[in-house]
Design an enzyme around this catalytic site. Structure first.
Site, short mmCIF file in Angstrom:
data_model
loop_
_atom_site.label_atom_id
_atom_site.label_comp_id
_atom_site.label_asym_id
_atom_site.label_seq_id
_atom_site.Cartn_x
_atom_site.Cartn_y
_atom_site.Cartn_z
N HIS A 142 0.85 -1.20 0.00
CA HIS A 142 0.00 0.00 0.00
C HIS A 142 0.88 1.24 0.00
O HIS A 142 1.91 1.28 0.70
CB HIS A 142 -0.90 0.00 1.24
CG HIS A 142 -1.88 -1.13 1.24
ND1 HIS A 142 -3.11 -1.06 0.64
CD2 HIS A 142 -1.77 -2.40 1.73
CE1 HIS A 142 -3.73 -2.22 0.77
NE2 HIS A 142 -2.94 -3.04 1.42
N GLU A 146 -7.17 0.48 -6.36
CA GLU A 146 -6.63 -0.82 -6.00
C GLU A 146 -5.78 -1.45 -7.11
O GLU A 146 -6.16 -1.41 -8.29
CB GLU A 146 -7.76 -1.80 -5.66
CG GLU A 146 -8.35 -1.60 -4.29
CD GLU A 146 -9.11 -2.82 -3.83
OE1 GLU A 146 -8.71 -3.95 -4.17
OE2 GLU A 146 -10.13 -2.65 -3.14
N CYS A 154 -11.64 -0.60 0.62
CA CYS A 154 -10.49 -1.52 0.58
C CYS A 154 -10.10 -1.78 2.03
O CYS A 154 -9.66 -0.84 2.72
CB CYS A 154 -9.33 -0.88 -0.20
SG CYS A 154 -7.84 -1.87 -0.23
N GLY A 185 -6.36 -1.75 2.68
CA GLY A 185 -5.97 -0.35 2.49
C GLY A 185 -6.36 0.51 3.68
O GLY A 185 -5.61 1.41 4.08
#
Ligand SMILES: N[C@H](CCC[C@H](N)C(=O)O)C(=O)O
Length: 278
Positions: A158, A207, A216, A219
């Site tokens: 990420h 994404e 997400c 995330g």
């Protein structure tokens, strides 16, 4: 007219805060998924359509194993919202309020809260450059990229940006460039967050392998961890995503993700479609 549906592949369509999934249960049989079939099924015109496909498999070390496929046909090491959705299914199936599962990143633990929501321990954040992973050693708290983002791994990579107003970020223009930046050897998920208040973030996401999604889970975990490390929030954070609200609690035993689950419909992928998409 009627094709013999008994030869087809049953699936369940679910979503967690608008992050949508096709769930296939392959326990007790050969895994069904291939990159080609995942890509075909993920097509929102020619297939079923999903952000990710989650395939449940048998495990002799946990209640079940779980694989994640993005709509571009690539596999992912983590998918927080799909994990919560599948755990909801299996808990109802087994009449249990807690489960252990195994994913590419290892064993995860899930439990149902008193209010019915599902909470999953997504494990500890990966903060070493080669665990995220990144292509070479850099300061993960201040990447050498526009916007001074933070890199955090949650079993998947990420790249988290803190901005004045996440609503105004053009995800479609910016997301793919960062997803495919050479700093990320396995590409990356891309998050943009702004502070709404103490322990309260607005977050939007591009994404890896799926594009813009309404939420997400991994995330949200990475963003909450990065926000705390940057001194912007505490360890318990409420995140407002385009599709709904997720809660993250970074505790001593790992990063807990909590949020809603919805079972939308059950279907069968036809045998002719499977034959045409090996
Ligand atoms: N696109 C992600 C997988 C799904 C992540 C997201 N849907 C979640 O809930 O964590 C990746 O390739 O790492």
């Amino acid at each position: 007219m009627e094709e013999n549906v008994t030869k087809g592949l049953p699936f369940i369509k679910m979503h967690g805060a608008g992050n949508d999934f096709v769930v296939i249960d392959s326990r007790g049989r050969e895994a069904a998924m291939t990159p080609g079939l995942a890509r075909a099924l993920g097509d929102r015109n020619r297939g079923v359509g999903f952000d990710q496909l989650a395939e449940i498999r048998s495990s002799d070390v946990a209640d079940f194993a779980l694989d994640f496929w993005n709509s571009d046909g690539t596999m992912a090491g983590a998918c927080g919202n799909a994990t919560r959705c599948v755990c909801d299914l299996v808990m109802r199936d087994l009449n249990r309020d807690s489960l252990e599962l195994v994913t590419a990143r290892g064993r995860l633990f899930a439990r149902r809260l008193a209010d019915g929501r599902v909470s999953v321990n997504m494990g500890h954040p990966q903060r070493a450059w080669d665990q995220v992973p990144l292509a070479h050693r850099v300061d993960v708290m201040h990447l050498p990229l526009a916007g001074d983002p933070v890199a955090i791994g949650m079993g998947n990579p990420h790249c988290v940006h803190f901005v004045r107003d996440a609503e105004t970020v053009d995800l479609v223009a910016i997301g793919p460039r960062i997803e495919n930046d050479p700093l990320f050897p396995q590409r990356t998920n891309v998050e943009f967050a702004s502070v709404l208040g103490p322990d309260h973030l607005r977050m939007r996401v591009w994404e890896r392998g799926a594009g813009v999604t309404l939420a997400c889970g991994s995330g949200a975990c990475a963003t909450a961890v990065a926000a705390h490390l940057r001194g912007l929030t505490g360890r318990q954070v409420v995140l407002e995503l385009d599709g709904g609200v997720l809660e993250v609690d970074w505790r001593e035993d790992g990063v807990w993700l909590t949020g809603p689950v919805a079972r939308v419909f059950d279907g069968v992928i036809s045998a002719s479609y499977l034959a045409a998409h090996p």
